[in-house]
Design a protein around this motif. Structure first.
Motif, mmCIF file in Angstrom:
data_model
loop_
_atom_site.group_PDB
_atom_site.id
_atom_site.type_symbol
_atom_site.label_atom_id
_atom_site.label_comp_id
_atom_site.label_asym_id
_atom_site.label_seq_id
_atom_site.Cartn_x
_atom_site.Cartn_y
_atom_site.Cartn_z
ATOM 1 N N ARG A 342 3.521 -4.668 7.016
ATOM 2 C CA ARG A 342 2.470 -4.701 8.418
ATOM 3 C C ARG A 342 1.548 -3.692 7.968
ATOM 4 N NH1 ARG A 342 7.674 -4.902 11.963
ATOM 5 N NH2 ARG A 342 7.945 -7.160 12.554
ATOM 6 N N ARG A 343 1.640 -2.396 7.525
ATOM 7 C CA ARG A 343 0.754 -1.498 7.276
ATOM 8 C C ARG A 343 -0.199 -2.203 6.261
ATOM 9 N NH1 ARG A 343 4.975 2.254 7.457
ATOM 10 N NH2 ARG A 343 5.038 2.416 5.300
ATOM 11 N N MET A 344 -0.017 -2.714 5.009
ATOM 12 C CA MET A 344 -0.833 -3.388 4.260
ATOM 13 C C MET A 344 -1.828 -4.262 4.991
ATOM 14 S SD MET A 344 1.722 -3.863 0.967
ATOM 15 C CE MET A 344 2.584 -2.546 0.157
ATOM 16 N N LEU A 345 -1.386 -5.085 5.780
ATOM 17 C CA LEU A 345 -2.337 -6.023 6.503
ATOM 18 C C LEU A 345 -3.025 -5.397 7.368
ATOM 19 C CD1 LEU A 345 0.578 -8.715 7.499
ATOM 20 C CD2 LEU A 345 -1.315 -9.200 5.661
ATOM 21 N N ARG A 346 -2.766 -4.274 7.791
ATOM 22 C CA ARG A 346 -3.638 -3.726 8.893
ATOM 23 C C ARG A 346 -4.678 -3.121 8.293
ATOM 24 N NH1 ARG A 346 -0.012 0.424 11.728
ATOM 25 N NH2 ARG A 346 0.688 -1.723 12.445
ATOM 26 N N ILE A 347 -4.737 -2.392 6.980
ATOM 27 C CA ILE A 347 -5.776 -2.083 6.248
ATOM 28 C C ILE A 347 -6.523 -3.020 5.136
ATOM 29 C CG2 ILE A 347 -4.817 0.518 6.431
ATOM 30 C CD1 ILE A 347 -3.543 0.328 3.544
ATOM 31 N N GLY A 348 -6.022 -4.141 5.457
ATOM 32 C CA GLY A 348 -6.692 -5.022 4.431
ATOM 33 C C GLY A 348 -6.177 -5.251 3.227
#
Length: 441
Positions: A342-348
């Motif tokens: 989820r964090r990876m998706l949030r920062i692209g």
């Protein structure tokens, strides 16, 4: 630095011509009551009276299991550990400047000023003594966590979530106990990496509910980031040290699941059932009752006695201080590879998210309804990020993964993104013909 996405309309811009703040907040309070009761926003109250940035935060808070009627004390550090962590944090370099710029102005004004770290932990809470005493009633104290997923919609937690300044008024807070307060916050960024290292927040009464409060906090943040930039050039800025190591859960790496205890140390292999329970408790930080756990673990439910026995064994394995009862809940935030996706998706970092999610693991193997729901939600999050990007490399990675290999829309989008004569054109057209035959399109 830091305006990664355009902020939604602020409260004042959202007011209709002739509408005042009090009228709008009455509508917001009613919308909140309906949302808590029904889980949805009425067309008559939701879309017009509740700002999108607040509405989205309410949705995330409810989905994450935050209790709107209570507040959770999620401070998991000892006081000595907290002081050591705080004193070594980069925000410690900002603290003297914030004091000089703000605290003299608010000492008798009924507001408090807070500095947090990058996960919403309150490092300093200072200001009006009476306001600080009242803030204790909502656990707005040094060491407490005010991340959105713990405390629901609030300015410091939301500023971290969306990476821009926000102002939250009374009833816009998700937790009812916080709705007597107003707050405004903006994130502070590392001068070298651009990463968020913390938040500066002002919380209080009517003095915080003005159009100029957010501008004031942003001005202080700009001054702080300038000071940090100077310190980084002279080598005086401490680098962020990790807080005392919390627990870590690995469930996406094949058919073996691991728990790393608080403070680090060797990882412990988990049974599938215990891994499922820990994932569910992580997804619902507000806690779950015995019947809820039972229905989330099996289609027809399992005996409550079995649930209690499993959780008793789980507490024995991971520590009785990790899992509390009545309701069952985690007593401290845990990291997991699900959270990492989820964090990876949030920062692209979409390619990394596809790679980690695509390993399969518990989410794709479990038959538990609650885990299947987590899997479908995370899969849709990854898929939506890929399709929205339109990036051929992301589309290639997704369609090559076990979860995206039969995603007809992704294959079509990839084909549309390729220039004529591209080396992948034949591969894409062949797969599209295969999927058309397979699904009878």
């Amino acid at each position: 630095m830091g305006e990664l996405q355009a902020p939604a309309r602020d409260f004042w811009t959202a007011l209709e011509p002739g509408e005042d703040k009090a009228t709008r907040l009455k509508q917001v309070r009613r919308a909140h009551e309906l949302f808590v009761q029904t889980g949805t926003l009425s067309p008559a109250t939701g879309p017009t009276s509740v700002r999108s940035v607040v509405r989205d935060s309410w949705m995330r808070s409810a989905k994450g299991g935050v209790n709107p009627s209570g507040m959770t004390d999620d401070s998991s550090m000892s006081w000595n550990d907290f002081l050591e962590y705080r004193n070594g944090h980069p925000m410690a370099a900002a603290y003297p400047l914030v004091r000089s710029l703000m605290l003299d102005e608010v000492s008798d004004s009924g507001v408090v000023v807070a500095l947090t770290d990058d996960v919403g932990r309150l490092l300093w809470v200072e200001g009006d003594h009476k306001a600080r005493d009242q803030a204790c009633d909502i656990n707005f104290v040094e060491g407490a966590l005010w991340a959105e997923q713990v405390a629901g919609t609030n300015a410091p937690g939301l500023a971290l979530e969306v990476d821009h300044g926000v102002q939250i008024f009374g009833a816009e807070h998700f937790a009812v106990r916080v709705q007597d307060w107003n707050c405004v916050a903006a994130p502070v960024h590392d001068p070298v990496t651009g990463a968020v290292i913390g938040v500066i927040d002002v919380t209080g009464g009517e003095r915080v509910a003005t159009p100029f409060a957010l501008s004031m906090v942003k001005s202080v943040v700009a001054a702080v980031e300038g000071e940090l930039r100077i310190r980084s050039l002279t080598g005086e800025l401490p680098r962020a040290a990790a807080p005392p190591s919390g627990p870590d859960l690995t469930v996406l790496d094949g058919d073996r699941y691991f728990w790393r205890p608080v403070g680090g140390g060797p990882s412990m292999r988990l049974s599938r059932r215990h891994a499922e329970i820990l994932v569910l408790l992580g997804e619902y930080p507000g806690g779950l009752g015995t019947e809820q756990v039972a229905t989330m673990l099996a289609e027809d439910g399992i005996d409550p006695v079995t649930v209690r026995a499993e959780i008793s064994r789980l507490r024995r394995d991971v520590g009785a201080d990790v899992v509390a009862s009545r309701p069952y809940r985690l007593t401290m935030p845990i990291d997991s590879d699900i959270g990492q996706v989820r964090r990876m998706l949030r920062i692209g970092e979409i390619a990394r998210a596809i790679e980690k999610f695509g390993r399969g693991g518990l989410l794709s193997a479990s038959m538990a309804p609650g885990i299947a729901e987590v899997f479908e939600e995370l899969k849709e999050d990854v898929r939506s990020a890929v399709l929205t990007s339109g990036n051929p490399e992301f589309l290639r990675a997704w369609t090559a993964s076990v979860h995206g290999r039969e995603d007809l829309s992704a294959w079509r989008r990839w084909g549309q993104s390729l220039p004529p004569g591209h080396r992948d054109e034949a591969l894409v057209h062949g797969r599209l013909r295969l999927l058309d035959r397979r699904f009878g399109m």
